[in-house]
Write an enzyme that holds these catalytic residues in place. Sequence first.
Site, PDB file in Angstrom:
ATOM      1  N   ALA A 282       0.835  -1.095  -0.045  1.00 51.49           N
ATOM      2  CA  ALA A 282      -0.019   0.068   0.078  1.00 51.49           C
ATOM      3  C   ALA A 282       0.969   1.110  -0.209  1.00 51.49           C
ATOM      4  O   ALA A 282       1.755   1.260   0.620  1.00 51.49           O
ATOM      5  CB  ALA A 282      -0.970  -0.106   1.048  1.00 51.49           C
TER       6      ALA A 282
ATOM      7  N   ASP B 147      -8.785  10.457  11.749  1.00 47.19           N
ATOM      8  CA  ASP B 147      -8.926   9.958  10.608  1.00 47.19           C
ATOM      9  C   ASP B 147      -9.333   8.455  10.369  1.00 47.19           C
ATOM     10  O   ASP B 147      -8.956   7.742   9.776  1.00 47.19           O
ATOM     11  CB  ASP B 147      -7.486   9.861   9.735  1.00 47.19           C
TER      12      ASP B 147
ATOM     13  N   SER C 185       0.494   9.514   0.351  1.00 44.93           N
ATOM     14  CA  SER C 185       1.189  10.467  -0.208  1.00 44.93           C
ATOM     15  C   SER C 185       2.640  10.673   0.716  1.00 44.93           C
ATOM     16  O   SER C 185       3.437  11.160   0.058  1.00 44.93           O
ATOM     17  CB  SER C 185       0.334  11.579   0.271  1.00 44.93           C
TER      18      SER C 185
END
Length: 524
Positions: free
Chosen positions: A131, A290, A134
């Site tokens: 994975a 998040d 950014s």
Amino acid sequence: MSAFGAYFRLWRVGWILVREGVISALPSDGLPPSVALAKSFVPVFERKRAKHQKRSDRLSQAVERLGPSYVKIGQFLATRPDVVGIEFANDLSQLQDRMAFFPTEHAKANIEGSIGRSLDDLYVSFGAPIAAASIAQVHPAEVRQGGTVRKVAVKVCRPGVRQRFTRDIEAMYLVAHLQERFMPSSRRLRPVEVTKTLEQTTKVEMDLRLEAAALSEIAENTKDDPGFRVPAVDWERTGRDVITMEWIDGIKMSDVEALNAAGHDLNALADTLIQSFLRHTLRDGFFHADMHPGNLFVDAAGTIVAVDMGIVGRLGQKERRFLAEILYGFITRDYVRVAEVHFEAGYVPSRHNVKSFAQAIRAIGEPIHGQPAETISMGKLLTLLFEVTELFDMETRPELVMLQKTMVVVEGVSRMLNPRFNMWKAAEPVVGEWIRANLGPRRILVDMQSGLRAAVKLAEAAPEIAAKTEKFHRELLRMSEEGLRFDSQTAEAIGKSEARHSRSGRIALWIIALTLLYIAWALH
């Protein structure tokens, strides 16, 4: 970076947003006539494909071209609907943080440079990335501990990500300063402060030791909580550019079909998720900011495991009390108390009338009380509340906006698991317990303890305060006798500042003039 460099980067960002059709897709309401006129010419420069895409798709294309830093900037702005608007924030929240992998050899070099040991000394095996985002990418690996081999997840920072972000944030600062200077109505939102918050949160996120510390802290806070945990950190294999943590075998919360097939109770998971978030917020004042479904797993035992703690939020005692009293005031329909809390906390300027503000709060609360409980959204309530506070000059409170945005996401995940999810019923055990413990007699005791500690600190600092007061008094007497004077260094600094300001203004005028000439030539 020079002012010219910042203007050039801003020009590049603007041009890409124009080419991908983002600018023309933005609403024109409230724009000055000259800006609205300039915007009407923008479609001439768009790519043909952009004309047939949704705004969120155009935005994704633009951010992909701009690079990893702008993915992070976009995701941050998605948490600030007070700044970019609710619809645009929703578009930004759809940005996919999936980037191209960088070479495994670069990851290995980053790990060895960060920890100061060879990769073979650290890991039994080290796999290809699975994975990429950014800021970092994740590799599976194995470590040997106590004679056994166990699987771990290794998160490694992208090479050069800090330098790239430092350059890109300069353009954001330029936009913020221009916004404050030429759009007085935006000053209430404090765009420069928002940019500072972005810079700080991203710098924290790029130091993986701090993410490891966040995981460790929330693990301690939640060790006795039912149905929730975070991965354990391997501190021996963690540094600024790398964090090694427990490998999680589980099902992503976004995969509802797989959760059903595994026999998990989706209704119970929805309740556990919102209750865990509220415990972290009210009890601990520290929450995962998040918590989208891609960062939430359910293990074989039915425990929710939250990963990726790069973005976290903190609330002080005052903010926690503020949140609890607001929720309790809406539940009991005590709108005057909700209004008073805003004034007591200093969030609404004292020049406004409490009763008028309570009237605005009632306009939010009364329609909610007429709805079935399962359709009432706590996140929506806070969103409406922040919209009303704009009418009363309430300045942006970043910590409260981040809380509101996270609550909307968590509530959305709970409703994804259980479409008839009753937010208030699920939240009551946690919110009710906190209110009973902190807004009753115990609140007076806590306030007395805080006041006593403050008095002790003031007494300890008294000699230093007296010395500084005496020095300040002498300086005032000297200035009254001799007048106010600048030393040579101060005068030189003022001169340089004025010179920089003049140069920046001239550069801006040249860019604007060249832009107008280019548009005129293209149209001709």
